[in-house]
Write an enzyme that holds these catalytic residues in place. Structure first.
Site, PDB file in Angstrom:
ATOM      1  N   LYS A 199     -13.613   2.446   9.285  1.00  0.00           N
ATOM      2  CA  LYS A 199     -12.434   2.172  10.106  1.00  0.00           C
ATOM      3  C   LYS A 199     -11.193   2.707   9.400  1.00  0.00           C
ATOM      4  O   LYS A 199     -10.773   2.187   8.376  1.00  0.00           O
ATOM      5  CB  LYS A 199     -12.261   0.668  10.351  1.00  0.00           C
ATOM      6  CG  LYS A 199     -11.303   0.443  11.502  1.00  0.00           C
ATOM      7  CD  LYS A 199     -10.495  -0.827  11.399  1.00  0.00           C
ATOM      8  CE  LYS A 199      -9.195  -0.693  10.672  1.00  0.00           C
ATOM      9  NZ  LYS A 199      -8.163   0.162  11.249  1.00  0.00           N
ATOM     10  N   GLY A 252      -6.736  -0.905   0.380  1.00  0.00           N
ATOM     11  CA  GLY A 252      -5.572  -1.338   1.145  1.00  0.00           C
ATOM     12  C   GLY A 252      -4.803  -2.400   0.374  1.00  0.00           C
ATOM     13  O   GLY A 252      -4.875  -2.461  -0.855  1.00  0.00           O
ATOM     14  N   SER A 253      -4.124  -3.235   1.115  1.00  0.00           N
ATOM     15  CA  SER A 253      -3.227  -4.196   0.457  1.00  0.00           C
ATOM     16  C   SER A 253      -3.971  -5.462   0.011  1.00  0.00           C
ATOM     17  O   SER A 253      -5.048  -5.788   0.541  1.00  0.00           O
ATOM     18  CB  SER A 253      -2.118  -4.587   1.433  1.00  0.00           C
ATOM     19  OG  SER A 253      -2.686  -5.281   2.514  1.00  0.00           O
ATOM     20  N   THR A 256      -4.836  -8.141   2.818  1.00  0.00           N
ATOM     21  CA  THR A 256      -6.014  -7.794   3.625  1.00  0.00           C
ATOM     22  C   THR A 256      -7.288  -7.966   2.796  1.00  0.00           C
ATOM     23  O   THR A 256      -8.301  -8.477   3.294  1.00  0.00           O
ATOM     24  CB  THR A 256      -5.910  -6.350   4.170  1.00  0.00           C
ATOM     25  OG1 THR A 256      -4.652  -6.202   4.830  1.00  0.00           O
ATOM     26  CG2 THR A 256      -7.026  -6.029   5.132  1.00  0.00           C
ATOM     27  N   GLY A 257      -7.234  -7.585   1.527  1.00  0.00           N
ATOM     28  CA  GLY A 257      -8.398  -7.763   0.646  1.00  0.00           C
ATOM     29  C   GLY A 257      -8.821  -9.223   0.580  1.00  0.00           C
ATOM     30  O   GLY A 257     -10.014  -9.558   0.646  1.00  0.00           O
ATOM     31  N   GLU A 275     -10.133  -2.075  -3.461  1.00  0.00           N
ATOM     32  CA  GLU A 275      -9.163  -1.248  -4.199  1.00  0.00           C
ATOM     33  C   GLU A 275      -7.804  -1.578  -3.624  1.00  0.00           C
ATOM     34  O   GLU A 275      -7.496  -1.203  -2.486  1.00  0.00           O
ATOM     35  CB  GLU A 275      -9.466   0.244  -3.988  1.00  0.00           C
ATOM     36  CG  GLU A 275     -10.758   0.723  -4.616  1.00  0.00           C
ATOM     37  CD  GLU A 275     -10.679   0.786  -6.132  1.00  0.00           C
ATOM     38  OE1 GLU A 275      -9.578   0.940  -6.681  1.00  0.00           O
ATOM     39  OE2 GLU A 275     -11.736   0.665  -6.770  1.00  0.00           O
ATOM     40  N   CYS A 310      -0.972   4.511  -4.377  1.00  0.00           N
ATOM     41  CA  CYS A 310      -1.335   3.226  -4.977  1.00  0.00           C
ATOM     42  C   CYS A 310      -0.992   3.183  -6.457  1.00  0.00           C
ATOM     43  O   CYS A 310      -0.578   2.155  -6.977  1.00  0.00           O
ATOM     44  CB  CYS A 310      -2.810   2.932  -4.763  1.00  0.00           C
ATOM     45  SG  CYS A 310      -3.892   4.214  -5.377  1.00  0.00           S
ATOM     46  N   GLU A 409       4.889  -4.976  -4.765  1.00  0.00           N
ATOM     47  CA  GLU A 409       4.697  -3.548  -4.464  1.00  0.00           C
ATOM     48  C   GLU A 409       5.566  -3.170  -3.262  1.00  0.00           C
ATOM     49  O   GLU A 409       5.493  -3.800  -2.212  1.00  0.00           O
ATOM     50  CB  GLU A 409       3.223  -3.300  -4.130  1.00  0.00           C
ATOM     51  CG  GLU A 409       2.917  -1.850  -3.841  1.00  0.00           C
ATOM     52  CD  GLU A 409       1.454  -1.630  -3.435  1.00  0.00           C
ATOM     53  OE1 GLU A 409       0.937  -2.422  -2.630  1.00  0.00           O
ATOM     54  OE2 GLU A 409       0.854  -0.664  -3.924  1.00  0.00           O
TER      55      GLU A 409
END
Ligand code: NAD
Length: 505
Positions: A199, A252-253, A256-257, A275, A310, A409
Site C-alpha cells: 500500500k 512511516g511515522s 502509525t507504527g 522504519e 527520514c 520531527e
C-alpha cells in the site's frame, strides 16, 4: 551522480527529455490485484501535484473488500507455489529483468514520481529509479546465494535449519522516496519467496503502480505482487488487522507504527517491522577536518528534498567556540540553494509534498519562535504564484533541549541548532530525543570519532560526511525510530521463518 546515471543509462538526463514526460496525460489509476488492473470498489480521488497545486490524475480509494481480495490473491499465489516453488535461477532472472525494465523506464518513472511527490529530479533520478533498480539486482543475486544451515549436533543426529518464506507480506510505505523504499520492501520479500500486497502513500502512489506493470512484464506471476492504493486509515488498517498477512513491513511515522503494533495484537500477532521517523543529530567539533565542507554537507543534509528525508540531519550541534562562524557558513550555503520547480534541472530543492505538510512545517517555525528560538534565515512559504508548495530553507538557533523543535520531527526544511562545550554534553544533546535513526560526527580525532560512534544512539552514524548509503549496509533505527533493517542481507531475515528439521540417524 554522473557515475550512477551512466550505470542506469541516464547520462541523457536533459531538460527536453524531462519535459517530454512532465506533461504526459495520466489516466485515472486502478488497483493491481491478481495480475490484473481492476477498478476499486470505492471512488477515485484526485492527485494534486505539489509543483503547481493542480490535479493531474486520480487514484483508487480502495475499500476493505479490495484489500482483502488482494491479500487472498497473494495467499493463493503463495499456496500454489507460483513463485515460492519456482526454481531460484528463474526467480533471479525475473528480478534482474525487472531491474532492466526500471532502468529502461527510469526517466519516465522518476518524472511521474516527482509530479506526484515533489522531490527535485536531480536527487530523485538516483534516489528513486537508480536505487530501485540497484535494490532489485542486489536481492536477485541473493536468491541463489543464501543457504540453509547444518547444526553442529551429535553425530547420530542431523539438525538442518531451513529458511522458509513467511507467506504473505504486507508492506506500507510513505510519500518520500516511494520507489526506493518500495523496492527495499518488495525486493527482499520476493527474493525470499513470498507474495506481497503493498500500500503506497496517498500522495505518492503513481510510480509504485507503474512498478506493478513492470513486474508483470518481467514475469512475476499473478497474485505475487499486488498494489492497493487508498487511505491508510482504511486499507492500511485492514492490512494491519488481517488474519492472513504474516509479516508487516512498514516505513512511516511513529504514530502509525504504534497503530500497526496494536492491529497486530488485535489480530494474528503478525511480525511488524517498523522504519520510523528521526530527529538526527549532526555534531560538529572544532577539530573537524574541513569546516567549509562540513558546513556545506550539513546544509545539504537537511535541505535536500526540502528536509523530507527520514535521516535528515535536522539537529545541528556545534562546539561553542566555532558556533557563530559555522552557522554563518551553513546559512551561506542554505541561501545559495535554489528552491523551485522540482522538474527544472537548475532547482537544488523541490516542493513540499502537500499543503498539509507545508502548513505543519510553518507551524513548527511559529512554535519555535513562541518557545524563544531565533529564526536566522527562512521560515516562510515562497513561490505562491506557482500554486505549488515551497518553503525557504530555515535555520533556527537558540533551540532549547526541552523545546518542540529540538524533540519533534518536522520532516521539512527546518534546521534546529544548539551548541555544546564538552564531549559529554554533545552526547547528552545528541541522545536527548525519543529517536535514534541517524547521526553525524565531524572531527579529525580518530579515537574521539570511534567513541562517539559507540555512544550516540542511532542506527547509522556518519563520520566526516552525512547521508552515506548503499544497498549493502542496513538502515535500521533504534529507540522509537523503529526496528528491523531495510537493505543489506540482514533485511532478508524479516521475510523468512527458520525451521529446524531434527533427524535421527
Ligand atoms: P505516515 O505514517 O503518515 O504514513 C505512512 C503510510 O502509512 C502511508 O502509506 C499511510 O497511508 C499509511 N497509514 C496511515 N495511517 C495508517 C493506519 N492507521 N493504518 C495503516 N496504515 C496507515 O507517514 P508519512 O507522512 O507518509 O511519512 C513520513 C514519515 O515516514 C516520517 O516520520 C519519516 O521519518 C518516516 N520515514 C522513515 C524512513 C525510515 O527508513 N526510517 C524512511 C522514510 C520515511
Amino acid at each position: 551522480m554522473e557515475k550512477l546515471q551512466n550505470q542506469i543509462g541516464l547520462n541523457m538526463l536533459e531538460q527536453n527529455l524531462i519535459n517530454k514526460h512532465r506533461y504526459k496525460k495520466i489516466s485515472p489509476q486502478k488497483l493491481f490485484i491478481d495480475g490484473d488492473w481492476v477498478n476499486g470498489t470505492g471512488e477515485n480521488f484526485d492527485i494534486v501535484s505539489p509543483i503547481d497545486g493542480k490535479p493531474f490524475t486520480s487514484i483508487a480509494r480502495a475499500t476493505v473488500a479490495d484489500m482483502n481480495k488482494a491479500i487472498k490473491s497473494a495467499r493463493t499465489a503463495f499456496e500454489k507455489g507460483l513463485w515460492s516453488n519456482m526454481a531460484p535461477a528463474h526467480r533471479k532472472k525475473i528480478l534482474h529483468k525487472l531491474a532492466d525494465l526500471i532502468e529502461r523506464d527510469a526517466l519516465e518513472l522518476t518524472v511521474l514520481g516527482v509530479r506526484d511527490n515533489g522531490t527535485e529530479i536531480n536527487m530523485a533520478i538516483n534516489a528513486e529509479a537508480g536505487s530501485a533498480a540497484g535494490t532489485f539486482r542486489y536481492y536477485a543475486e541473493c536468491i541463489d546465494k543464501v543457504y540453509g544451515e547444518i547444526a553442529p549436533t551429535a553425530n547420530n543426529v542431523l539438525g538442518l535449519i531451513h529458511k522458509e518464506p513467511v507467506g504473505v507480506v504486507g508492506a506500507i510505505v510513505p510519500w518520500n522516496f516511494p520507489l526506493m523504499i518500495g523496492a527495499w520492501k518488495i525486493a527482499p520479500a520476493l527474493a525470499a519467496g513470498n507474495s506481497i500486497v503493498l500500500k503506497p502513500a496517498e500522495t505518492a502512489s503513481l510510480s509504485l503502480l507503474k512498478i506493478a506493470e513492470l513486474a508483470s512484464e518481467a514475469g512475476v506471476p499473478e497474485g505475487v505482487l499486488n498494489i492497493i492504493t487508498g487511505q491508510g486509515s482504511v486499507v492500511g488498517k485492514a492490512m494491519g488487522l488481517s488474519m492472513d498477512v504474516d509479516v508487516l513491513a512498514f516505513t512511516g511515522s511513529g504514530p502509525t507504527g504504534r497503530r500497526l503494533l496494536e492491529y497486530s495484537a488485535q489480530s494474528n500477532m503478525k511480525r511488524c517491522y517498523l522504519e520510523l521517523g528521526g530527529k538526527s543529530p549532526n555534531i560538529v567539533f572544532s577539530d573537524a577536518p574541513d569546516l567549509d565542507q562540513a558546513a556545506k554537507v550539513s546544509a545539504m543534509a537537511i535541505f535536500r528534498n526540502s528536509g523530507q528525508v527520514c535521516v535528515a540531519a535536522s539537529r545541528l550541534i556545534i562546539e561553542d567556540e566555532i558556533h557563530d562562524d559555522f552557522i554563518r557558513k551553513v546559512i551561506k550555503h542554505a541561501n545559495l540553494l535554489k528552491v523551485g520547480d522540482p522538474l527544472d534541472l537548475s532547482s537544488d530543492v523541490g516542493a513540499i509534498n502537500s499543503k498539509i505538510q507545508l502548513r505543519s512545517n510553518l507551524k513548527f517555525v511559529d512554535v519555535a519562535k513562541e518557545e524563544g528560538a531565533d529564526i536566522l534565515t527562512g521560515g516562510n512559504q515562497i513561490l505562491q504564484n506557482t500554486g505549488g508548495y515551497y518553503m525557504e530553507p530555515t535555520v533556527v538557533t537558540n533551540v532549547s533541549p526541552n523545546s518542540t523543535l529540538f524533540k519533534d520531527e518536522v520532516f521539512g526544511p527546518v534546521l534546529a541548532v544548539s551548541k555544546f562545550k564538552s564531549e559529554s554534553e554533545a552526547i547528552t544533546l545528541a541522545n536527548g530525543t525519543e529517536f535514534g535513526l541517524s547521526a553525524g560526527i565531524w572531527t579529525s580525532n580518530l579515537s574521539k570519532a570511534h567513541q562517539m560512534v559507540s555512544k550516540v544512539n542511532a542506527g547509522v552514524v556518519n563520520v566526516n560526511t552525512y547521508g552515506g548509503a548503499d544497498v549493502t549496509v542496513p538502515l535500521s533505527g533504534v529507540k522509537q525510530s523503529g526496528n528491523g533493517a531495510d537493505k543489506s542481507m540482514h533485511a532478508l531475515d524479516k521475510y523468512i521463518n527458520l525451521k529446524t528439521a531434527w533427524i535421527q540417524l
